[in-house]
Design a protein around this motif. Structure first.
Motif, PDB file in Angstrom:
ATOM      1  N   PHE A   1       3.078   3.815  14.124  1.00 35.96           N
ATOM      2  CA  PHE A   1       4.264   3.105  13.638  1.00 35.96           C
ATOM      3  C   PHE A   1       4.752   3.686  12.308  1.00 35.96           C
ATOM      4  N   HIS A   2       5.930   4.294  12.342  1.00 35.55           N
ATOM      5  CA  HIS A   2       6.540   4.825  11.116  1.00 35.55           C
ATOM      6  C   HIS A   2       7.935   4.202  10.968  1.00 35.55           C
ATOM      7  N   TRP A   3       7.978   2.884  10.803  1.00 39.92           N
ATOM      8  CA  TRP A   3       9.149   2.133  10.340  1.00 39.92           C
ATOM      9  C   TRP A   3      10.191   1.741  11.367  1.00 39.92           C
TER      10      TRP A   3
ATOM     11  N   PHE B   1      16.468  13.142   8.869  1.00 40.21           N
ATOM     12  CA  PHE B   1      17.243  11.978   8.420  1.00 40.21           C
ATOM     13  C   PHE B   1      16.436  11.238   7.359  1.00 40.21           C
ATOM     14  N   GLU B   2      16.858  11.362   6.116  1.00 42.18           N
ATOM     15  CA  GLU B   2      16.084  10.817   5.001  1.00 42.18           C
ATOM     16  C   GLU B   2      16.503   9.359   4.721  1.00 42.18           C
ATOM     17  N   TRP B   3      16.370   8.518   5.717  1.00 42.41           N
ATOM     18  CA  TRP B   3      16.632   7.073   5.605  1.00 42.41           C
ATOM     19  C   TRP B   3      17.982   6.816   4.923  1.00 42.41           C
ATOM     20  N   VAL B   4      18.027   5.949   3.906  1.00 45.86           N
ATOM     21  CA  VAL B   4      19.356   5.624   3.357  1.00 45.86           C
ATOM     22  C   VAL B   4      20.012   6.782   2.617  1.00 45.86           C
TER      23      VAL B   4
ATOM     24  N   PRO C   1      16.514  11.075  -6.379  1.00 48.92           N
ATOM     25  CA  PRO C   1      16.477  10.638  -7.779  1.00 48.92           C
ATOM     26  C   PRO C   1      15.130  10.059  -8.214  1.00 48.92           C
ATOM     27  N   TRP C   2      14.340   9.554  -7.257  1.00 52.11           N
ATOM     28  CA  TRP C   2      13.050   8.951  -7.605  1.00 52.11           C
ATOM     29  C   TRP C   2      11.919   9.983  -7.706  1.00 52.11           C
ATOM     30  N   LEU C   3      12.220  11.222  -7.331  1.00 51.44           N
ATOM     31  CA  LEU C   3      11.141  12.211  -7.207  1.00 51.44           C
ATOM     32  C   LEU C   3      11.139  13.195  -8.370  1.00 51.44           C
TER      33      LEU C   3
ATOM     34  N   HIS D   1       1.693  10.890  -1.192  1.00 45.66           N
ATOM     35  CA  HIS D   1       1.955  10.885  -2.637  1.00 45.66           C
ATOM     36  C   HIS D   1       3.025  11.914  -2.971  1.00 45.66           C
ATOM     37  N   TYR D   2       3.982  11.499  -3.796  1.00 42.85           N
ATOM     38  CA  TYR D   2       5.071  12.397  -4.183  1.00 42.85           C
ATOM     39  C   TYR D   2       5.255  12.520  -5.680  1.00 42.85           C
ATOM     40  N   THR D   3       5.093  11.389  -6.418  1.00 42.14           N
ATOM     41  CA  THR D   3       5.516  11.398  -7.815  1.00 42.14           C
ATOM     42  C   THR D   3       4.798  10.313  -8.603  1.00 42.14           C
TER      43      THR D   3
ATOM     44  N   SER E   1       1.124   5.835  -2.701  1.00 37.50           N
ATOM     45  CA  SER E   1       1.010   5.386  -4.083  1.00 37.50           C
ATOM     46  C   SER E   1       1.511   6.426  -5.050  1.00 37.50           C
ATOM     47  N   ARG E   2       2.137   5.936  -6.107  1.00 36.50           N
ATOM     48  CA  ARG E   2       2.379   6.766  -7.279  1.00 36.50           C
ATOM     49  C   ARG E   2       1.198   6.583  -8.218  1.00 36.50           C
ATOM     50  N   PHE E   3       1.134   7.372  -9.282  1.00 36.59           N
ATOM     51  CA  PHE E   3       0.231   7.029 -10.374  1.00 36.59           C
ATOM     52  C   PHE E   3       1.091   6.481 -11.504  1.00 36.59           C
TER      53      PHE E   3
ATOM     54  N   TYR F   1      12.060   8.404  14.145  1.00 35.86           N
ATOM     55  CA  TYR F   1      13.496   8.157  13.943  1.00 35.86           C
ATOM     56  C   TYR F   1      14.144   9.284  13.143  1.00 35.86           C
ATOM     57  N   GLN F   2      13.389   9.925  12.290  1.00 32.23           N
ATOM     58  CA  GLN F   2      13.960  10.933  11.402  1.00 32.23           C
ATOM     59  C   GLN F   2      14.273  12.261  12.093  1.00 32.23           C
ATOM     60  N   VAL F   3      13.634  12.516  13.251  1.00 30.49           N
ATOM     61  CA  VAL F   3      13.862  13.809  13.913  1.00 30.49           C
ATOM     62  C   VAL F   3      14.269  13.746  15.388  1.00 30.49           C
TER      63      VAL F   3
ATOM     64  N   MET G   1      -0.482   2.916  10.748  1.00 33.69           N
ATOM     65  CA  MET G   1       0.770   2.550  10.075  1.00 33.69           C
ATOM     66  C   MET G   1       1.092   3.593   9.024  1.00 33.69           C
ATOM     67  N   ASN G   2       2.390   3.839   8.827  1.00 27.39           N
ATOM     68  CA  ASN G   2       2.803   4.655   7.702  1.00 27.39           C
ATOM     69  C   ASN G   2       3.287   3.763   6.558  1.00 27.39           C
ATOM     70  N   GLU G   3       2.579   3.778   5.453  1.00 32.97           N
ATOM     71  CA  GLU G   3       3.030   3.184   4.190  1.00 32.97           C
ATOM     72  C   GLU G   3       3.398   1.710   4.276  1.00 32.97           C
ATOM     73  N   PRO G   4       2.397   0.861   4.467  1.00 32.98           N
ATOM     74  CA  PRO G   4       2.664  -0.582   4.498  1.00 32.98           C
ATOM     75  C   PRO G   4       3.444  -1.083   3.271  1.00 32.98           C
TER      76      PRO G   4
ATOM     77  N   THR H   1      -1.574  12.778   3.837  1.00 30.27           N
ATOM     78  CA  THR H   1      -0.748  12.810   5.042  1.00 30.27           C
ATOM     79  C   THR H   1       0.728  13.085   4.738  1.00 30.27           C
ATOM     80  N   GLU H   2       1.096  13.052   3.446  1.00 27.15           N
ATOM     81  CA  GLU H   2       2.432  13.491   3.013  1.00 27.15           C
ATOM     82  C   GLU H   2       2.403  13.896   1.548  1.00 27.15           C
ATOM     83  N   ASN H   3       3.096  14.998   1.274  1.00 28.45           N
ATOM     84  CA  ASN H   3       3.387  15.420  -0.095  1.00 28.45           C
ATOM     85  C   ASN H   3       4.534  16.415   0.051  1.00 28.45           C
TER      86      ASN H   3
ATOM     87  N   ILE I   1       2.287  18.715   4.436  1.00 27.98           N
ATOM     88  CA  ILE I   1       3.593  18.781   3.770  1.00 27.98           C
ATOM     89  C   ILE I   1       4.593  17.905   4.515  1.00 27.98           C
ATOM     90  N   TRP I   2       5.286  17.068   3.750  1.00 28.35           N
ATOM     91  CA  TRP I   2       6.496  16.410   4.245  1.00 28.35           C
ATOM     92  C   TRP I   2       7.640  17.269   3.786  1.00 28.35           C
ATOM     93  N   SER I   3       8.303  18.027   4.637  1.00 24.56           N
ATOM     94  CA  SER I   3       8.273  17.860   6.072  1.00 24.56           C
ATOM     95  C   SER I   3       8.330  19.227   6.753  1.00 24.56           C
TER      96      SER I   3
HETATM   97  C1  PNW Z   1       7.898   8.717   2.502  1.00 25.68           C
HETATM   98  N1  PNW Z   1       7.278   6.625  -3.753  1.00 25.68           N
HETATM   99  O1  PNW Z   1       8.009   7.545   1.752  1.00 25.68           O
HETATM  100  C2  PNW Z   1       8.123   8.405   3.984  1.00 25.68           C
HETATM  101  O2  PNW Z   1       6.905   8.244   4.653  1.00 25.68           O
HETATM  102  C3  PNW Z   1       8.997   9.401   4.725  1.00 25.68           C
HETATM  103  O3  PNW Z   1       9.461   8.846   5.935  1.00 25.68           O
HETATM  104  C4  PNW Z   1      10.127   9.867   3.841  1.00 25.68           C
HETATM  105  O4  PNW Z   1      11.065  10.678   4.485  1.00 25.68           O
HETATM  106  C5  PNW Z   1       9.496  10.574   2.655  1.00 25.68           C
HETATM  107  O5  PNW Z   1       8.688   9.671   1.945  1.00 25.68           O
HETATM  108  C6  PNW Z   1      10.495  11.139   1.653  1.00 25.68           C
HETATM  109  O6  PNW Z   1      11.202  10.081   1.047  1.00 25.68           O
HETATM  110  C7  PNW Z   1       7.833   7.416   0.365  1.00 25.68           C
HETATM  111  O7  PNW Z   1       6.899   5.505  -4.129  1.00 25.68           O
HETATM  112  C8  PNW Z   1       7.273   6.235  -0.092  1.00 25.68           C
HETATM  113  O8  PNW Z   1       7.488   7.494  -4.615  1.00 25.68           O
HETATM  114  C9  PNW Z   1       7.078   5.954  -1.439  1.00 25.68           C
HETATM  115  C10 PNW Z   1       7.446   6.897  -2.373  1.00 25.68           C
HETATM  116  C11 PNW Z   1       7.981   8.077  -1.955  1.00 25.68           C
HETATM  117  C12 PNW Z   1       8.189   8.340  -0.595  1.00 25.68           C
END
Ligand code: PNW
Length: 500
Positions: free
Chosen positions: A137-139, A441-444, A365-367, A324-326, A244-246, A34-36, A181-184, A393-395, A434-436
């Motif tokens: 499945f990615h959402w 389209f970064e969702w909301v 703001p969450w990152l 994992h991002y943050t 997951s975060r830590f 959906y994002q691309v 699945m991506n991120e249950p 699979t994502e960072n 690497i994401w991405s």
């Molecule tokens: C990912 N967190 O989700 C998604 O898989 C992508 O589709 C999305 O575009 C990307 O992050 C960037 O937002 C996240 O808890 C899930 O910090 C959880 C977290 C961060 C990103």
């Protein structure tokens, strides 16, 4: 800030030397359908929950945008593969759109045009030795299935398994890496509990637990189908990606809080699959049961697995996929009356999380940049789940745009450093993504937060993609199979090297 547990956020090792990745280590980038893709109603595709949300309530998204056209990857896939070749990627992770392949949601009708699109993409990648890593499945759930309750309806176990079987049949001869699945946790908590992602339900303390059970059974069913009927076709692999975060405890007294939230977040999905005994984590079961009794419910709000189901789910992932991002700080909230709704997920776990302002922030703001958390999380996974083979699979890191993305380059280097620290201590990590690959389209947040190592020009009809500095740095990392903090790329021309 009362942060006394860790004095620094950065790993100490390796800042001034070039560090090698082990032989066979794989590098990739990731996107999601959906994002691309765009082509939201092209050639027979039906509506999914993101089409539905963005059309019904456009300004639920920050810039009132949507994924109707997005990056137009539905038409621009050759350019996407060209970018993969420019960087010399080993693999590319993308996802399939359920409503593009199965417009009725069910396997009674397979949409030929959708099949053609993914065949084109996969074949173009294979032509240049880029391995497809396919998220089933990615959402983007078909809207019709959402109207039937989506992930809270137990029938979804069969709906999803039927869909998975179709995609194994269609693409299993060429795809070696499947992600169910991506991120249950995000699907269930953010979609059904917190109301921040489609379907925007806010039924916390209830719906995310129902979702969790059905989703785990659906994943396991797809795993068994693949394992029994398709694996031998290409000696392929199938796994799940968890996020997951830590959680950094504020004080020593919050160590238990940190472990509890890990059980609620990662553990809800990891324990049933990767632990020796399977099932939901004991602490999750205990805490939700206690609260449910106190609150006068007839039974725990967390559904139970039968013994048969526990065995059915246990061991159903060839690798441990991790996004994992943050990281966040955490403390116990027993005393903070009225902070969370009752019942709710965070009330059940009795935790409050936050990120200190001092931590460097991305556009999202969450990152915030906490590489030490990555090292800690990887170490915890090694210890808790008997050192599984992990695929990152994502960072990634978001900016507000621009080609000189030094903040992203710095983030990626620090996180790779932290990952190498964990690997040096024995963590079995086989891939990094690497994401991405490009802005999307970064969702909301719509198009306001940019995660791409390629910039996308949303004003141009063909959605022109241009490499950022980080793309040149990643290319060199892949070429040299090493991390060099001081490499300065020449960012004037991007070329395609021999291998591709
Ligand atoms: C990912 N967190 O989700 C998604 O898989 C992508 O589709 C999305 O575009 C990307 O992050 C960037 O937002 C996240 O808890 C899930 O910090 C959880 C977290 C961060 C990103």
């Amino acid at each position: 800030m009362r942060c006394i547990m860790f004095k620094h956020l950065y790993t100490k090792d390796g800042k001034h030397k070039v560090r090698k990745f082990p032989d066979g280590f794989m590098f990739g980038t990731s996107t999601a359908s959906y994002q691309v893709e765009g082509g939201w109603d092209a050639d027979g595709k039906s509506e999914n929950i993101w089409d539905h949300l963005t059309h019904k309530d456009p300004c639920a998204v920050k810039d009132c945008s949507n994924g109707d056209i997005a990056n137009d990857s539905y038409n621009q896939y050759k350019r996407d593969v060209e970018m993969m070749r420019e960087m010399g990627l080993d693999f590319y992770r993308f996802s399939l759109s359920w409503s593009r392949l199965l417009p009725t949601s069910f396997p009674d009708k397979i949409n030929g045009a959708g099949v053609q699109y993914y065949n084109n993409l996969i074949n173009e990648m294979l032509k240049y030795n880029i391995e497809p890593m396919v998220t089933i499945f990615h959402w983007d759930l078909p809207q019709k299935l959402q109207e039937l309750g989506g992930w809270t309806n137990p029938h979804i176990v069969d709906w999803y398994a039927d869909y998975a079987r179709v995609v194994f049949e269609l693409f299993g001869d060429r795809v070696k890496y499947w992600i169910t699945m991506n991120e249950p946790w995000v699907i269930c908590y953010q979609g059904y509990g917190a109301g921040v992602l489609a379907p925007l339900l806010e039924i916390s303390g209830m719906a995310e637990y129902m979702c969790a059970k059905n989703l785990l059974l659906a994943h396991a069913k797809a795993y068994h189908i693949y394992d029994k009927e398709f694996r031998s076709q290409r000696d392929g692999n199938i796994f799940i990606t968890l996020n997951s975060r830590f959680y950094i405890p504020e004080t020593e007294n919050d160590l238990q809080t940190s472990n509890d939230l890990a059980d609620f977040e990662l553990g809800t999905y990891a324990h049933p699959i990767f632990s020796e005994n399977g099932d939901f984590p004991p602490r999750l079961k205990e805490l939700v049961a206690i609260k449910s009794t106190e609150q006068g419910f007839a039974r725990s709000r967390l559904p139970e697995f039968t013994t048969k189901e526990i065995d059915f789910v246990k061991g159903t992932s060839d690798f441990f996929g991790l996004n994992h991002y943050t990281s966040s700080m955490i403390y116990r909230n027993e005393s903070v009356v009225g902070y969370h709704k009752i019942p709710s997920y965070y009330d059940d776990v009795q935790a409050i999380i936050y990120q200190p302002d001092e931590w460097k922030s991305a556009a999202s703001p969450w990152l915030r940049v906490v590489p030490l958390g990555f090292y800690k999380l990887l170490t915890k996974i090694r210890k808790d789940y008997d050192n599984p083979t992990v695929f990152i699979t994502e960072n990634g890191f978001s900016t507000f745009g621009g080609l000189e993305d030094d903040d992203r380059v710095s983030y990626l280097r620090q996180y790779l450093d932290a990952m190498l620290d964990a690997m040096n201590e024995g963590s079995d990590i086989a891939a990094y993504t690497i994401w991405s690959l490009m802005d999307n389209f970064e969702w909301v947040a719509g198009y306001t937060e940019r995660f791409g190592i390629y910039e996308v020009d949303y004003e141009s009809p063909e959605r022109t993609r241009t490499p950022r500095k980080s793309a040149f740095v990643y290319k060199e990392t892949i070429r040299s199979r090493s991390l060099d903090h001081h490499y300065e790329p020449n960012t004037t021309v991007m070329t395609i090297d021999e291998r591709h």
